[in-house]
Motif scaffolding. Structure first.
Motif, PDB file in Angstrom:
ATOM      1  N   UNK A   1       0.890  -1.052   0.038  1.00 19.64           N
ATOM      2  CA  UNK A   1       0.102  -0.135  -0.258  1.00 19.64           C
ATOM      3  C   UNK A   1       0.996   1.247   0.002  1.00 19.64           C
ATOM      4  N   UNK A   2       0.472   2.250  -0.816  1.00 20.57           N
ATOM      5  CA  UNK A   2       1.036   3.556  -0.768  1.00 20.57           C
ATOM      6  C   UNK A   2      -0.033   4.701  -0.507  1.00 20.57           C
ATOM      7  N   UNK A   3       0.606   5.592   0.154  1.00 18.44           N
ATOM      8  CA  UNK A   3      -0.675   7.009   0.366  1.00 18.44           C
ATOM      9  C   UNK A   3      -0.271   8.146  -0.278  1.00 18.44           C
ATOM     10  N   UNK A   4      -1.544   8.795  -0.700  1.00 22.62           N
ATOM     11  CA  UNK A   4      -1.247  10.138  -1.095  1.00 22.62           C
ATOM     12  C   UNK A   4      -2.093  10.891  -0.155  1.00 22.62           C
ATOM     13  N   UNK A   5      -1.545  12.193   0.326  1.00 21.14           N
ATOM     14  CA  UNK A   5      -1.996  12.966   1.244  1.00 21.14           C
ATOM     15  C   UNK A   5      -2.664  14.347   0.700  1.00 21.14           C
ATOM     16  N   UNK A   6      -3.317  15.061   1.526  1.00 22.55           N
ATOM     17  CA  UNK A   6      -4.141  16.226   0.837  1.00 22.55           C
ATOM     18  C   UNK A   6      -3.214  17.370   0.416  1.00 22.55           C
ATOM     19  N   UNK A   7      -2.343  17.955   0.906  1.00 21.45           N
ATOM     20  CA  UNK A   7      -1.557  19.171   0.352  1.00 21.45           C
ATOM     21  C   UNK A   7      -0.453  18.553  -0.143  1.00 21.45           C
ATOM     22  N   UNK A   8      -0.624  18.503  -1.498  1.00 26.37           N
ATOM     23  CA  UNK A   8       0.842  18.316  -2.488  1.00 26.37           C
ATOM     24  C   UNK A   8       2.201  18.976  -2.007  1.00 26.37           C
ATOM     25  N   UNK A   9       2.116  20.126  -2.009  1.00 24.21           N
ATOM     26  CA  UNK A   9       3.442  20.938  -1.877  1.00 24.21           C
ATOM     27  C   UNK A   9       3.673  20.886  -0.580  1.00 24.21           C
ATOM     28  N   UNK A  10       3.173  20.594   0.438  1.00 21.49           N
ATOM     29  CA  UNK A  10       3.598  20.385   1.729  1.00 21.49           C
ATOM     30  C   UNK A  10       4.063  19.017   2.008  1.00 21.49           C
ATOM     31  N   UNK A  11       3.745  17.934   1.043  1.00 18.89           N
ATOM     32  CA  UNK A  11       4.004  16.605   1.219  1.00 18.89           C
ATOM     33  C   UNK A  11       5.417  16.488   0.510  1.00 18.89           C
ATOM     34  N   UNK A  12       6.185  17.475  -0.193  1.00 17.81           N
ATOM     35  CA  UNK A  12       7.224  17.246  -0.643  1.00 17.81           C
ATOM     36  C   UNK A  12       8.425  18.192   0.130  1.00 17.81           C
ATOM     37  N   UNK A  13       9.456  17.635   0.038  1.00 15.54           N
ATOM     38  CA  UNK A  13      10.864  18.484   0.617  1.00 15.54           C
ATOM     39  C   UNK A  13      10.754  19.647  -0.181  1.00 15.54           C
ATOM     40  N   UNK A  14      10.580  20.875   0.319  1.00 14.74           N
ATOM     41  CA  UNK A  14      10.983  21.980  -0.750  1.00 14.74           C
ATOM     42  C   UNK A  14      12.353  22.217  -1.242  1.00 14.74           C
ATOM     43  N   UNK A  15      13.374  21.537  -0.624  1.00 13.74           N
ATOM     44  CA  UNK A  15      14.629  21.813  -1.112  1.00 13.74           C
ATOM     45  C   UNK A  15      15.019  20.853  -2.004  1.00 13.74           C
ATOM     46  N   UNK A  16      14.325  19.746  -2.531  1.00 10.98           N
ATOM     47  CA  UNK A  16      14.514  18.888  -3.409  1.00 10.98           C
ATOM     48  C   UNK A  16      13.703  19.048  -4.563  1.00 10.98           C
ATOM     49  N   UNK A  17      14.281  18.605  -5.737  1.00  9.62           N
ATOM     50  CA  UNK A  17      13.761  18.581  -7.017  1.00  9.62           C
ATOM     51  C   UNK A  17      12.465  17.582  -6.607  1.00  9.62           C
ATOM     52  N   UNK A  18      11.441  17.555  -7.588  1.00 10.92           N
ATOM     53  CA  UNK A  18      10.704  16.672  -7.933  1.00 10.92           C
ATOM     54  C   UNK A  18      11.297  15.083  -8.296  1.00 10.92           C
ATOM     55  N   UNK A  19      12.360  15.165  -9.110  1.00 11.69           N
ATOM     56  CA  UNK A  19      12.761  13.936  -9.394  1.00 11.69           C
ATOM     57  C   UNK A  19      13.401  13.467  -8.130  1.00 11.69           C
TER      58      UNK A  19
END
Ligand SMILES: Nc1ncnc2c1ncn2[C@@H]1O[C@H](COP(=O)(O)OP(=O)(O)OP(=O)(O)O)[C@@H](O)[C@H]1O
Ligand SMILES: [Mg+2]
Length: 222
Positions: free
Chosen positions: A72-90
């Motif tokens: 199982x994997x999960x996706x959360x409500x706030x996409x931007x907050x769920x990522x590390x701002x200092x890292x590229x999406x890649x």
């Protein structure tokens, strides 16, 4: 039909100083079937996120059993907050593969492929979370979940922070992933009409209890 997750008499109590503060879930039993789109609907505070965390294994039930026959994997409500701002999406999307020791070239290829699957141009992988739109960021969050090749995807209010048009696009993407990749999807939302539109079946929870299982009627045409 084969149950991929099976919950039996699940209760969850939150405690503080070993005193129960909230009975968040009481006697919840249901199965999730392989390949289905299952909605979980309830108002704020009804226990949806608690249930999601129990399903995925981030929280243990206080009572009852949870059997899982798939990853199982999960996706959360706030996409931007769920990522590390200092890292590229890649970087963030590929991190799971990096931790598995896969080499950089192969990670880049796999990220590009998964981006394409999620309706994103692979070039966007070089951007930072704040440099893409909310909808694009949520697609990247779905890509990050899919890169682990889960059998089941749990989306906890994953479209709630997006405007209606983008919300519909993300739902169309989830629908495609369900149809084409056979992904089992658990779609959590407070919005019954959205769940009715997307899910074959839905569980309604009220104040921590399962109040109803709703099944979409099949339309027989011709
Ligand atoms: N970590 C926690 N500690 C104590 N109580 C909690 C905790 N998390 C949730 N609760 C409580 O458990 C109940 C269910 O919360 P939960 O977050 O599961 O609801 P929800 O349906 O996801 O709500 P929302 O729609 O607002 O996201 C609420 O009464 C909440 O206050
Ligand atoms: Mg919640």
């Amino acid at each position: 039909m084969e149950a991929i997750i099976s919950l039996k008499d699940v209760c969850k109590e939150y405690t503080r100083n070993s005193k129960v503060t909230t009975e968040a879930l009481q006697d919840i039993s249901f199965d999730v079937f392989k390949g289905e789109t299952l909605g979980i609907v309830g108002e704020s505070g009804s226990g949806k996120s608690t249930l999601a965390q129990i399903l995925v294994g981030l929280l243990d039930a206080s009572k009852g059993t949870v059997k899982r026959k798939g990853s199982i994997q999960m996706v959360f409500q706030n996409p931007v907050e769920s990522f590390n701002p200092r890292r590229t999406l890649e970087y963030s999307v590929g991190e799971y593969l990096k931790n598995k020791g896969i080499d950089k070239k192969d990670i880049q290829k796999k990220v590009a492929k998964t981006f394409t699957l999620c309706g994103l141009k692979p070039e966007l992988a070089k951007k930072y979370p704040h440099q893409v739109s909310g909808g694009q960021c949520q697609r990247a969050a779905i890509a990050r979940a899919l890169i682990a090749e889960p059998d089941i995807l749990i989306c906890d209010e994953a479209t709630s922070s997006l405007d209606v048009t983008v919300q519909k696009q993300i739902i169309d993407l989830l629908d495609e992933l369900n149809d084409n990749e056979g992904l089992t999807i658990i779609f959590i939302s407070h919005d019954l009409s959205l769940v009715e539109m997307f899910c074959e079946r839905a569980i309604i929870i009220k104040a921590g209890r399962l109040s109803k299982i709703y099944e979409k009627k099949t339309n027989y045409i011709g």
